[in-house]
Motif scaffolding. Structure first.
Motif, mmCIF file in Angstrom:
data_model
loop_
_atom_site.group_PDB
_atom_site.id
_atom_site.type_symbol
_atom_site.label_atom_id
_atom_site.label_comp_id
_atom_site.label_asym_id
_atom_site.label_seq_id
_atom_site.Cartn_x
_atom_site.Cartn_y
_atom_site.Cartn_z
ATOM 1 N N PRO A 4 0.830 -1.213 0.000
ATOM 2 C CA PRO A 4 0.000 0.000 0.000
ATOM 3 C C PRO A 4 0.865 1.263 0.000
ATOM 4 N N THR A 5 0.299 2.332 -0.522
ATOM 5 C CA THR A 5 0.956 3.634 -0.489
ATOM 6 C C THR A 5 0.587 4.330 0.829
ATOM 7 N N VAL A 9 -2.922 3.893 3.106
ATOM 8 C CA VAL A 9 -2.940 3.608 4.545
ATOM 9 C C VAL A 9 -3.737 4.691 5.270
ATOM 10 N N ARG A 10 -3.524 5.952 4.887
ATOM 11 C CA ARG A 10 -4.296 7.047 5.477
ATOM 12 C C ARG A 10 -5.786 6.824 5.256
ATOM 13 N N GLY A 28 5.931 1.795 1.755
ATOM 14 C CA GLY A 28 5.209 0.642 1.235
ATOM 15 C C GLY A 28 5.143 -0.505 2.207
ATOM 16 N N ARG A 29 6.074 -0.573 3.134
ATOM 17 C CA ARG A 29 6.062 -1.625 4.160
ATOM 18 C C ARG A 29 6.129 -1.044 5.567
ATOM 19 N N HIS A 30 6.877 0.018 5.734
ATOM 20 C CA HIS A 30 7.041 0.669 7.035
ATOM 21 C C HIS A 30 6.414 2.051 6.959
ATOM 22 N N PHE A 31 5.549 2.342 7.933
ATOM 23 C CA PHE A 31 4.807 3.604 7.903
ATOM 24 C C PHE A 31 4.875 4.310 9.251
ATOM 25 N N PHE A 32 4.739 5.637 9.193
ATOM 26 C CA PHE A 32 4.586 6.451 10.394
ATOM 27 C C PHE A 32 3.347 7.312 10.202
#
Length: 90
Positions: A4-5, A9-10, A28-32
């Motif tokens: 996912p972009t 995710v948002r 794409g794999r790790h998000f904040f």
């Protein structure tokens, strides 16, 4: 399954949790994510995170490898000197 972009995710979070503000960065794999919601009022940080995980559902296991988050009430966000520009929306 594609990665996912940050925008997706948002949107996943916002679809399952009423957000005054939701900003997501990632690769794409790790998000904040910085999430501001009245739903967090009176809740401990762990319970706030559980609400976000519930909003993401199975995506948290299947598509998103890692999610770090800052969960704030609107009042906490307004008082947070490190919060992003408060004139921007979402």
């Amino acid at each position: 399954m594609s990665e996912p972009t940050p925008l997706q995710v948002r949107d996943f979070i916002a679809a399952g949790l009423p957000c005054e503000r939701c900003e997501v960065e990632g690769d794409g794999r790790h998000f904040f994510a910085t999430i501001v919601s009245t739903a967090f009022e009176g809740l401990a940080r762990v319970r706030r995170h559980q609400l976000v995980y519930a909003a993401l559902g199975d995506r948290m296991r299947e598509q998103i490898h890692a999610l770090s988050m800052k969960t704030l009430t609107p009042a906490e966000y307004a008082a947070d000197p490190s919060a992003p520009d408060k004139n921007l929306h979402h």
